[in-house]
Design a protein around this motif. Sequence first.
Motif, PDB file in Angstrom:
ATOM      1  N   ALA A   1     103.699   5.251  10.345  1.00 30.56           N
ATOM      2  CA  ALA A   1     104.296   5.346   9.007  1.00 30.56           C
ATOM      3  C   ALA A   1     105.427   6.369   9.081  1.00 30.56           C
ATOM      4  CB  ALA A   1     103.249   5.765   7.986  1.00 30.56           C
TER       5      ALA A   1
ATOM      6  N   LYS B   1      98.992   4.546   9.089  1.00 31.45           N
ATOM      7  CA  LYS B   1      98.255   3.826   8.056  1.00 31.45           C
ATOM      8  C   LYS B   1      97.228   2.933   8.730  1.00 31.45           C
ATOM      9  CE  LYS B   1     102.063   3.727   4.751  1.00 31.45           C
ATOM     10  NZ  LYS B   1     101.429   4.475   3.686  1.00 31.45           N
TER      11      LYS B   1
ATOM     12  N   LYS C   1      99.054  -5.888   4.271  1.00 29.30           N
ATOM     13  CA  LYS C   1      98.549  -5.526   2.937  1.00 29.30           C
ATOM     14  C   LYS C   1      98.575  -4.010   2.777  1.00 29.30           C
ATOM     15  CE  LYS C   1      96.053  -9.643   2.349  1.00 29.30           C
ATOM     16  NZ  LYS C   1      95.110 -10.370   1.641  1.00 29.30           N
ATOM     17  N   GLU C   2      98.277  -3.547   1.572  1.00 27.94           N
ATOM     18  CA  GLU C   2      98.249  -2.118   1.320  1.00 27.94           C
ATOM     19  C   GLU C   2      97.214  -1.437   2.208  1.00 27.94           C
ATOM     20  OE1 GLU C   2      97.464   1.103  -2.249  1.00 27.94           O
ATOM     21  OE2 GLU C   2      97.694  -1.010  -2.768  1.00 27.94           O
ATOM     22  N   SER C   3      97.549  -0.257   2.686  1.00 28.60           N
ATOM     23  CA  SER C   3      96.641   0.468   3.573  1.00 28.60           C
ATOM     24  C   SER C   3      95.416   0.960   2.813  1.00 28.60           C
ATOM     25  CB  SER C   3      97.360   1.644   4.219  1.00 28.60           C
ATOM     26  OG  SER C   3      97.772   2.561   3.224  1.00 28.60           O
ATOM     27  N   LEU C   4      94.328   1.070   3.535  1.00 30.97           N
ATOM     28  CA  LEU C   4      93.086   1.618   3.006  1.00 30.97           C
ATOM     29  C   LEU C   4      93.055   3.140   3.213  1.00 30.97           C
ATOM     30  CD1 LEU C   4      90.254   0.951   1.856  1.00 30.97           C
ATOM     31  CD2 LEU C   4      89.484   0.691   4.214  1.00 30.97           C
TER      32      LEU C   4
ATOM     33  N   ASP D   1      95.478   6.506   4.809  1.00 33.06           N
ATOM     34  CA  ASP D   1      96.732   7.062   5.316  1.00 33.06           C
ATOM     35  C   ASP D   1      96.441   8.443   5.868  1.00 33.06           C
ATOM     36  OD1 ASP D   1      97.889   4.841   4.123  1.00 33.06           O
ATOM     37  OD2 ASP D   1      98.919   5.971   2.563  1.00 33.06           O
TER      38      ASP D   1
ATOM     39  N   LYS E   1      94.958   9.799   2.405  1.00 30.02           N
ATOM     40  CA  LYS E   1      94.448   8.809   1.449  1.00 30.02           C
ATOM     41  C   LYS E   1      93.199   8.199   2.071  1.00 30.02           C
ATOM     42  CE  LYS E   1      95.572   4.129  -0.055  1.00 30.02           C
ATOM     43  NZ  LYS E   1      96.573   3.070   0.036  1.00 30.02           N
TER      44      LYS E   1
ATOM     45  N   GLY F   1      94.811  -0.434   7.706  1.00 35.83           N
ATOM     46  CA  GLY F   1      94.489  -1.432   6.701  1.00 35.83           C
ATOM     47  C   GLY F   1      94.644  -2.835   7.248  1.00 35.83           C
TER      48      GLY F   1
END
Length: 121
Positions: A69, A84, A90-93, A95, A117, A86
């Motif tokens: 990232a 990241k 798709k959106e990361s789970l 970070d 995150k 995920g």
Amino acid sequence: MSDFDAIAHAYIDLWNETDAGARQERIEQLFAADGRYTDPLADVTGHSQIDAMISAVQQQFPGMTFTLAGPVDAHHSQARFGWKLGPAGKESLIDGFDVLERNDDGRLTLVLGFLDKVPSA
């Protein structure tokens, strides 16, 4: 591409390597024999412990991949970069960012991992 850019890419590839034999080879190439990895959830030293930790993460998050990232920031014998985890595309789970330190041979001696995150319970 700087040496640390190449190391960061190899490091992310290592986390995504699911073949146990290939992963062990990557660990031996990337880490010093007494290399240490520590984050809020783990503190391991040596090739076998690093391998066991990565395998456990892969089992906990099957089918998910790590990606870099942003750019790698480096000076002297250390670097930091964001990553990241995920499902692909798709959106990361999760970070985070890692700080790496290498020895004169270019192998990692220390990785300090931080989680920015994380999934809520």
